[in-house]
Each structure stands twice: as C-alpha cells, then as structure tokens.
Design a protein around this motif. Structure first.
Motif, mmCIF file in Angstrom:
data_model
loop_
_atom_site.group_PDB
_atom_site.id
_atom_site.type_symbol
_atom_site.label_atom_id
_atom_site.label_comp_id
_atom_site.label_asym_id
_atom_site.label_seq_id
_atom_site.Cartn_x
_atom_site.Cartn_y
_atom_site.Cartn_z
ATOM 1 N N HIS A 6 13.536 8.843 -10.109
ATOM 2 C CA HIS A 6 14.153 7.650 -9.631
ATOM 3 C C HIS A 6 14.055 7.363 -8.255
ATOM 4 O O HIS A 6 15.028 6.714 -7.874
ATOM 5 C CB HIS A 6 15.733 7.886 -10.123
ATOM 6 C CG HIS A 6 16.050 8.226 -11.457
ATOM 7 N ND1 HIS A 6 15.778 7.256 -12.648
ATOM 8 C CD2 HIS A 6 16.287 9.400 -12.205
ATOM 9 C CE1 HIS A 6 15.930 7.785 -13.593
ATOM 10 N NE2 HIS A 6 16.430 8.984 -13.673
ATOM 11 N N GLN A 7 12.761 7.883 -7.932
ATOM 12 C CA GLN A 7 12.601 7.496 -6.364
ATOM 13 C C GLN A 7 12.257 5.909 -6.226
ATOM 14 O O GLN A 7 12.104 5.263 -7.274
ATOM 15 C CB GLN A 7 11.234 8.025 -6.006
ATOM 16 C CG GLN A 7 11.434 9.385 -5.809
ATOM 17 C CD GLN A 7 10.842 10.282 -6.807
ATOM 18 O OE1 GLN A 7 11.066 9.881 -8.060
ATOM 19 N NE2 GLN A 7 10.383 11.551 -6.593
ATOM 20 N N GLN A 8 12.639 5.373 -5.244
ATOM 21 C CA GLN A 8 12.602 3.751 -4.811
ATOM 22 C C GLN A 8 11.129 3.398 -5.383
ATOM 23 O O GLN A 8 11.158 2.357 -5.686
ATOM 24 C CB GLN A 8 12.802 3.600 -3.486
ATOM 25 C CG GLN A 8 12.947 2.125 -3.039
ATOM 26 C CD GLN A 8 14.259 1.400 -3.765
ATOM 27 O OE1 GLN A 8 15.164 2.109 -4.174
ATOM 28 N NE2 GLN A 8 13.848 0.291 -3.859
ATOM 29 N N GLU A 9 10.081 4.245 -4.881
ATOM 30 C CA GLU A 9 8.771 3.913 -5.036
ATOM 31 C C GLU A 9 8.494 3.562 -6.497
ATOM 32 O O GLU A 9 7.768 2.515 -6.994
ATOM 33 C CB GLU A 9 7.696 4.613 -4.652
ATOM 34 C CG GLU A 9 7.611 4.524 -3.010
ATOM 35 C CD GLU A 9 8.787 5.792 -2.620
ATOM 36 O OE1 GLU A 9 8.949 5.727 -1.281
ATOM 37 O OE2 GLU A 9 9.658 6.395 -3.200
ATOM 38 N N ILE B 148 5.528 9.043 -12.320
ATOM 39 C CA ILE B 148 5.353 7.954 -13.448
ATOM 40 C C ILE B 148 5.674 8.885 -14.510
ATOM 41 O O ILE B 148 4.854 9.863 -14.875
ATOM 42 C CB ILE B 148 3.929 7.368 -13.302
ATOM 43 C CG1 ILE B 148 3.802 6.386 -11.784
ATOM 44 C CG2 ILE B 148 3.692 6.474 -14.474
ATOM 45 C CD1 ILE B 148 4.886 5.557 -11.726
ATOM 46 N N TYR B 149 6.293 8.298 -15.444
ATOM 47 C CA TYR B 149 6.896 9.056 -16.727
ATOM 48 C C TYR B 149 5.958 8.886 -18.020
ATOM 49 O O TYR B 149 5.887 7.691 -18.234
ATOM 50 C CB TYR B 149 8.192 8.541 -16.911
ATOM 51 C CG TYR B 149 8.847 9.638 -18.050
ATOM 52 C CD1 TYR B 149 9.555 10.839 -17.710
ATOM 53 C CD2 TYR B 149 9.015 9.065 -19.418
ATOM 54 C CE1 TYR B 149 10.058 11.501 -18.788
ATOM 55 C CE2 TYR B 149 9.512 9.648 -20.467
ATOM 56 C CZ TYR B 149 10.171 11.136 -20.180
ATOM 57 O OH TYR B 149 10.654 11.874 -21.068
ATOM 58 N N PHE B 150 5.397 9.709 -18.220
ATOM 59 C CA PHE B 150 4.789 9.928 -19.824
ATOM 60 C C PHE B 150 5.389 10.796 -20.716
ATOM 61 O O PHE B 150 6.176 11.734 -20.271
ATOM 62 C CB PHE B 150 3.276 10.610 -19.607
ATOM 63 C CG PHE B 150 2.321 9.686 -18.567
ATOM 64 C CD1 PHE B 150 1.448 8.683 -19.278
ATOM 65 C CD2 PHE B 150 2.465 9.799 -17.212
ATOM 66 C CE1 PHE B 150 0.576 8.230 -18.666
ATOM 67 C CE2 PHE B 150 1.466 9.036 -16.586
ATOM 68 C CZ PHE B 150 0.687 8.040 -17.263
ATOM 69 N N GLU C 271 0.884 -1.351 0.086
ATOM 70 C CA GLU C 271 -0.066 0.162 -0.003
ATOM 71 C C GLU C 271 0.814 1.114 0.071
ATOM 72 O O GLU C 271 0.406 2.374 -0.582
ATOM 73 C CB GLU C 271 -0.981 0.038 1.265
ATOM 74 C CG GLU C 271 -1.989 1.236 1.236
ATOM 75 C CD GLU C 271 -2.663 1.111 0.036
ATOM 76 O OE1 GLU C 271 -3.366 2.335 -0.433
ATOM 77 O OE2 GLU C 271 -3.102 0.268 -0.391
ATOM 78 N N GLN C 272 1.818 1.114 0.555
ATOM 79 C CA GLN C 272 2.792 2.278 0.659
ATOM 80 C C GLN C 272 3.496 2.702 -0.689
ATOM 81 O O GLN C 272 3.538 4.053 -0.889
ATOM 82 C CB GLN C 272 4.337 1.902 1.394
ATOM 83 C CG GLN C 272 5.162 3.016 1.423
ATOM 84 C CD GLN C 272 6.773 2.451 1.977
ATOM 85 O OE1 GLN C 272 6.767 1.360 2.401
ATOM 86 N NE2 GLN C 272 7.551 3.294 1.598
ATOM 87 N N ILE C 273 3.338 1.637 -1.731
ATOM 88 C CA ILE C 273 3.808 2.135 -3.078
ATOM 89 C C ILE C 273 2.835 2.711 -3.926
ATOM 90 O O ILE C 273 2.681 3.913 -4.455
ATOM 91 C CB ILE C 273 4.414 0.614 -3.873
ATOM 92 C CG1 ILE C 273 5.421 0.013 -3.037
ATOM 93 C CG2 ILE C 273 4.745 1.299 -5.427
ATOM 94 C CD1 ILE C 273 6.774 0.960 -3.097
#
Length: 312
Positions: free
Chosen positions: A253-256, A185-187, A173-175
């Motif tokens: 580039h976050q861990q999530e 999120i890359y678009f 759930e943390q993610i």
C-alpha cells in the motif's frame, strides 16, 4: 482571431465528452471456496473493482456472464467501457467453451467492431481477463498460457518496455523508478503469457504491444501489461486495484503503487468519456445491490448475484 477560434474548439471538445460514464463489469461464476454461494446458482465479482471504477468518477453496471447475445447487446449499448476482472475458472469444459469464454469472445468482438466504426470503446482486462484475451486472440491455443512459478499472492517489480503507453500518461519518472526497483505490484496467478508467444502467434503480435513484463520465481519473463496497437484495449496480468482497496491480501500500500493503479483507471475512464452510449435503465447500475463480507474470502467485500437476477 486565432485565439478565439482555439478557445471555441476547446469548449467544443469539453462539451463532447460524456461526463456520466458507465462501466460494465462482467461477472464470473462463483468460486468453489464460497460454499454458501455455489457456482450453479451464483456469479460474483469483488467490490474492489466497483470502488476502483467509481474512484475515477464512473458508475458500474454489472453484466451477467450467463446472458445471451441479445441481452449482451442491450448492455453494450448502455455502457461506455468494459472491465474484465480476475478470478479462477476453466475457460473450456468437456462440452466445449465455457459460457464465460463465449461471453468474453462476443464482447471482445463487439469492442473491436465498435472501435473500427469510430465508436471509441475501451476495454480494461485484469488477470483472468488478461489471460482470456490472449487465449481468444491466439485462436484459443492453450499453449499461449504458460505455468508461472511463485506468482500467487506476491508483489513484484515491473520491467517497463514502453513508458509511452496510453495507460502511463501523466506518470512521473519517480513512480516508474519505484515500481521498477521495489516489489509493489500484486500478482495472484498460476499462468503467464510469455513474450516469445507473440513471435509464434502473429495475431497476438499484430494486435498487442507489450508495455511491461515481470520475472517469476525462476526468472522466467512473462507479460505484465499489453496495449492494443489500434484500439483502446488494455490487458494487465497483475491487480492494480488491490493496493488501493484490498487489505486481506499481502498487497503493498505504498503511495507509489496506489498512484500507479489510480493512473491506470483514470486513463481508462477518460477514454470511456469519449463514448456516448446512453444509460437508459438507471435501475441496472450497482447501487441497488449490497456487497457482503465473507471470512473465507480474500476480498474485503464481494457482490454475489443469483443467476438470472441481473437484467436490463
């Protein structure tokens, strides 16, 4: 006795999995920005897609978009899953459907028929692949692709509509919370598929379940991720590979975001292990090709292939 039987069943399941999966990645015509590699002579895909697949324990076989159906049949029989990349091209030309569109249409039909016959075969579509699947499944209605505002080279939050998607298995759930509240999120697209098109195109509504959406710069909501209701076909309007492997773009580039992208490909490859197609020509995997670096490219590395060079 029940415990012994249960253990035997588990052992049987483990041994039935294909521990050497091979994923086919379809090439696309070279981009006009790559002057040294004109589309009249070359096809390509970014090396990050290869790394993405390999990071989950699979090998890659490049599939030439220009191949005829007999050749595509040979490729299909030796791969355990298919990945469609992002990119820029015209799906249709003045003379009719582009060769890329013809090839994706043929392969999509192969994937569907394989799964219908009990041959588990997953498909993973990213950006251009996402748009192409929706275009094909809408009976090639260009209206299904709507102009997107401010969705090029940007990071966005996702709005999850179904957290029980196969692709989201094992995500904490943390993610989810991080992806929902932070722009990670890359678009990089000029087009989106609006959810309301599922209502006007029953073929889409019957085929896909929307599992995540995104808002563009004007607040217009488009489909970020969809999962086929009956088949292991997964379609993403964003680039899950870039936060992990690309550093020439403004991807986060976050861990999530990295864990999120890794989870998607891990689930895809795990399904591919259920497919028992056998690689017969090990010389056709990616290892004998070398990626290159181009200063003009947004990718760290690119694989280029001369038209007709790839064969099986």
């Amino acid at each position: 006795m029940k415990i012994i039987i249960f253990l035997v069943l588990l052992i049987g399941i483990n041994y039935s999995l294909n521990l050497n999966p091979v994923i086919g990645i379809l090439t696309i015509p070279s981009d006009e920005d790559y002057k040294e590699y004109p589309s009249s002579q070359y096809s390509y895909f970014a090396a990050s897609y290869v790394k993405y697949v390999e990071s989950s324990g699979a090998r890659v076989m490049p599939i030439p978009y220009e191949a005829d159906e007999a050749t595509l049949e040979k490729y299909f029989s030796q791969i355990n899953g298919l990945l469609l990349t992002g990119g820029t091209l015209a799906l249709e030309t003045k003379s009719g459907p582009s060769k890329y569109l013809q090839t994706v249409t043929y392969l999509l039909n192969k994937v569907i028929k394989a799964n219908q016959s009990g041959d588990t075969f997953p498909l993973f579509a990213i950006c251009l692949g996402h748009q192409t699947l929706h275009f094909i499944l809408s009976n090639k209605d260009y209206d299904v692709l709507s102009p997107a505002s401010g969705m090029q080279r940007v990071n966005k939050k996702l709005i999850f509509t179904d957290k029980k998607s196969t692709m989201f298995i094992d995500l904490k759930e943390q993610i989810f919370k991080s992806i929902e509240t932070q722009e990670q999120i890359y678009f990089n697209t000029a087009w989106g598929v609006l959810p309301n098109y599922y209502q006007t195109h029953s073929e889409l509504n019957n085929f896909f379940n929307i599992v995540a959406v995104v808002e563009d710069q004007k607040g217009v909501v488009s489909i970020a991720a969809a999962e086929a209701k009956q088949y292991p076909i997964f379609s993403f309007g964003f680039h899950p590979e870039k936060p992990i492997f690309e550093f020439k773009t403004p991807s986060q580039h976050q861990q999530e975001s990295i864990q999120f992208g890794r989870n998607l490909i891990n689930q895809f490859i795990q399904i591919a292990r259920e497919n028992n197609h056998i690689l017969k020509d090990s010389n056709s995997v990616i290892f004998k090709y070398n990626p290159i670096q181009l200063d003009s490219a947004s990718f760290a590395q690119i694989y280029f292939f001369k038209l007709g060079e790839l064969n099986i």
